[in-house]
Design a protein around this motif. Sequence first.
Motif, PDB file in Angstrom:
ATOM      1  N   GLU A 559      -5.803  10.271   5.963  1.00 11.17           N
ATOM      2  CA  GLU A 559      -5.050   9.041   6.230  1.00 11.17           C
ATOM      3  C   GLU A 559      -5.941   7.816   6.051  1.00 11.17           C
ATOM      4  N   ILE A 560      -7.205   7.932   6.418  1.00 11.66           N
ATOM      5  CA  ILE A 560      -8.153   6.817   6.271  1.00 11.66           C
ATOM      6  C   ILE A 560      -8.324   6.468   4.794  1.00 11.66           C
ATOM      7  N   VAL A 561      -8.526   7.494   3.991  1.00 10.08           N
ATOM      8  CA  VAL A 561      -8.711   7.264   2.549  1.00 10.08           C
ATOM      9  C   VAL A 561      -7.473   6.617   1.949  1.00 10.08           C
ATOM     10  N   LYS A 562      -6.284   7.066   2.360  1.00 12.53           N
ATOM     11  CA  LYS A 562      -5.035   6.467   1.878  1.00 12.53           C
ATOM     12  C   LYS A 562      -4.997   4.966   2.173  1.00 12.53           C
ATOM     13  N   ASN A 563      -5.393   4.615   3.382  1.00 15.36           N
ATOM     14  CA  ASN A 563      -5.360   3.203   3.782  1.00 15.36           C
ATOM     15  C   ASN A 563      -6.393   2.371   3.023  1.00 15.36           C
ATOM     16  N   ILE A 564      -7.539   2.956   2.734  1.00 21.47           N
ATOM     17  CA  ILE A 564      -8.563   2.231   1.965  1.00 21.47           C
ATOM     18  C   ILE A 564      -8.018   1.869   0.594  1.00 21.47           C
ATOM     19  N   TYR A 565      -7.318   2.849  -0.049  1.00 19.86           N
ATOM     20  CA  TYR A 565      -6.728   2.571  -1.366  1.00 19.86           C
ATOM     21  C   TYR A 565      -5.552   1.602  -1.265  1.00 19.86           C
ATOM     22  N   TYR A 566      -4.714   1.792  -0.235  1.00 19.11           N
ATOM     23  CA  TYR A 566      -3.514   0.964  -0.087  1.00 19.11           C
ATOM     24  C   TYR A 566      -3.878  -0.503   0.102  1.00 19.11           C
ATOM     25  N   TYR A 567      -4.960  -0.766   0.864  1.00 20.63           N
ATOM     26  CA  TYR A 567      -5.340  -2.144   1.182  1.00 20.63           C
ATOM     27  C   TYR A 567      -6.516  -2.638   0.328  1.00 20.63           C
ATOM     28  N   GLN A 568      -6.767  -2.012  -0.825  1.00 25.53           N
ATOM     29  CA  GLN A 568      -7.946  -2.369  -1.611  1.00 25.53           C
ATOM     30  C   GLN A 568      -7.927  -3.826  -2.081  1.00 25.53           C
ATOM     31  N   SER A 569      -6.730  -4.401  -2.182  1.00 24.16           N
ATOM     32  CA  SER A 569      -6.653  -5.818  -2.600  1.00 24.16           C
ATOM     33  C   SER A 569      -6.839  -6.766  -1.415  1.00 24.16           C
ATOM     34  N   ASN A 570      -6.882  -6.218  -0.216  1.00 26.17           N
ATOM     35  CA  ASN A 570      -7.081  -7.024   1.005  1.00 26.17           C
ATOM     36  C   ASN A 570      -8.356  -6.526   1.670  1.00 26.17           C
ATOM     37  N   SER A 571      -9.456  -7.125   1.303  1.00 25.03           N
ATOM     38  CA  SER A 571     -10.765  -6.638   1.772  1.00 25.03           C
ATOM     39  C   SER A 571     -10.908  -6.696   3.291  1.00 25.03           C
ATOM     40  N   ASN A 572     -10.258  -7.683   3.903  1.00 30.80           N
ATOM     41  CA  ASN A 572     -10.362  -7.828   5.368  1.00 30.80           C
ATOM     42  C   ASN A 572      -9.780  -6.610   6.079  1.00 30.80           C
ATOM     43  N   VAL A 573      -8.625  -6.146   5.615  1.00 31.61           N
ATOM     44  CA  VAL A 573      -7.983  -4.974   6.220  1.00 31.61           C
ATOM     45  C   VAL A 573      -8.691  -3.694   5.780  1.00 31.61           C
ATOM     46  N   ALA A 574      -9.005  -3.597   4.501  1.00 30.15           N
ATOM     47  CA  ALA A 574      -9.652  -2.395   3.983  1.00 30.15           C
ATOM     48  C   ALA A 574     -10.974  -2.115   4.679  1.00 30.15           C
ATOM     49  N   SER A 575     -11.693  -3.186   5.040  1.00 30.47           N
ATOM     50  CA  SER A 575     -13.004  -3.023   5.671  1.00 30.47           C
ATOM     51  C   SER A 575     -12.909  -2.278   7.007  1.00 30.47           C
ATOM     52  N   LYS A 576     -11.765  -2.395   7.680  1.00 26.77           N
ATOM     53  CA  LYS A 576     -11.584  -1.704   8.963  1.00 26.77           C
ATOM     54  C   LYS A 576     -11.573  -0.191   8.764  1.00 26.77           C
ATOM     55  N   TYR A 577     -10.915   0.249   7.696  1.00 28.17           N
ATOM     56  CA  TYR A 577     -10.829   1.683   7.437  1.00 28.17           C
ATOM     57  C   TYR A 577     -12.117   2.201   6.782  1.00 28.17           C
ATOM     58  N   ILE A 578     -12.773   1.330   6.028  1.00 31.66           N
ATOM     59  CA  ILE A 578     -14.083   1.709   5.471  1.00 31.66           C
ATOM     60  C   ILE A 578     -15.064   1.940   6.612  1.00 31.66           C
TER      61      ILE A 578
END
Length: 609
Positions: A559-578
């Motif tokens: 699920e974490i990996v899915k969210n990283i890809y889903y939010y890849q255009s929004n670095s602020n959100v993606a960084s939380k899952y990274i």
Amino acid sequence: MPEEIVELNITNEYFNTEENQEQIFKLYDSIIENAKKLEVWSDSIKKIIITDNFIEEVKEQSQKWNFTSNISKEKEYAVVSKILFNHKLDAPEYYIYFNFQSFYEEQFLHWEIALGQILNIYSNKIIPNSIRKKHIENYPSSLTEHIEFASVEWCKAVHSRIILQKIFSEPTFPMNQNSFLITFKRKLKRSLYEYNSDKYENSKRLDTFWYEYYDSIKTLFLRLVEKETTEESLKLKDEESCYELVNNVIIEINNLTANLIESKEFDVTNLKKAVVTFSEHFEVFLENETDRNFRIRLTKNPKDYFIDEIVETEPRMVCFMDILGFSELINRYDSDITSTVLQDIQESFELAKTQLLEKNPSGNDDVVKHLRYQTFSDNICISIPYFDNENDFLSNFNLLATYIRGFQNVMMSKGIFMRGGISTGSYYADDNIIFSKGLVNAYYLESKKAIYPRVIIDDSIINKLFSYKTERLRYFGLDKTIIFDWENCAFLNPFGLIQSSISQFESVANELKSEIDDEDDEFTKAISTFATSMTDMTIGLMKSLADNDDKVLEPIKSEIVKNIYYYQSNSNVASKYIWLNEFIKWLEKDDSAKMKFETMSERLKNNEE
């Protein structure tokens, strides 16, 4: 002359006008003249002081006369006046202070309040000199003396009220008697929490509790006897569980006052019995009295007092949690007819509630009874009582942490990630509201500090944990439950719940084995050996289930990996899952992990070195 007695100390230039001065002097000159006509004036009243620096002037004069005077700040009874006495029976002097600020409050009734204070001084005449002398020169030690000392104030208040009722048939501003009893209960609960803390040694804890409890009883009945009312809505409610006990004490105070007025007979035997019975209702037992002391026996846990009986906060550890990306989840659900996110959230909440509360994995029904769990919108609030003593604090924090970690696990397994904060503070909640400083503190941590999908812990809690011995933290498994990041921010490890339980059981087993080695009695040693054997079996069983930790982790990682890809255009959100992905890599000792963390166990070891 009256004008020589009245003193006006107003520092605020806006109010310190000639017109105000003239009105105040005229009012109090009239009050003094009428008190003399009523023959209730005492020449020992040397000053009547109206001041806008009320608290400081009372404090300053008290220090000049070498004693301490407290200003009450109880609900619905703000003190607008204070009598000070020089404690000299052969040359008595009284100063009556009035808070100038109250002059502009609608409820301030100059005549009634001022005359009431004059009558309080006048009422000293009904108290035998031997009792007054003891009251001035000694601090009470026996229970009888404590009741005698309180009775001086109670009987004076009754005597003053009797005279006032001849002048004013009904107090112009009667008080709600129920509010006085509620205040007493609130103070009792707070005193018990204080008593249950490690702040003082045992003897001082009990002394402090008694001082606060005695003061609460004295104040409760003082307010009740001086503020009688015929208004039914303001009288003590018949359904109140201690209704008869309160009235019995008041009856005995009235009887004692009548005896004093008629014959100056001062026997508190019956009044003391009524107070003791009243206290027993609250499981505060006053017994084994001698001429010098008595025993105070408490039989009830503070957290069991007044549950759902009074509207009052209590100190709690509070966790506030928020669903990350909740707006996005709603948008996704509305735009995708195949989305099951609503069902996932609903099922997650129900599963978490069932698994963590209703099935009660801790087996500790007493703790679960006091744990509060509330949800509102995308938020969750979980709390547990805060006791300032080592065993309760560590035990309750450990249970709260276990529930939170389990909740995070359940939610993440459904692809729902949360962040939160744990803090301490006052707390009250019912079906309609949450009123809590602890919640405000926890919300601040969640919204300003947590940032990533984690539940961070207030520094005050961490500092308290570090004040305890390492063995105690290991005993509760907290040394591996708490993680520190590179900015020294502490948070809960939501993974490895079974492994944490194993560590805790191993600590218990080691402690049991240590006790067996020190045991001489063969029967006790056999029982301890059996308990150790059962604990070892439990650890073995749990180790066989430890693989479940990894099985739970795999779908979460997906699920974490899915969210990283889903939010890849929004670095602020993606960084939380990274961040969360990197944390898991660190936990798994993956060499590719770019972020470094530290367990509490490692931090403790470094501190020891």
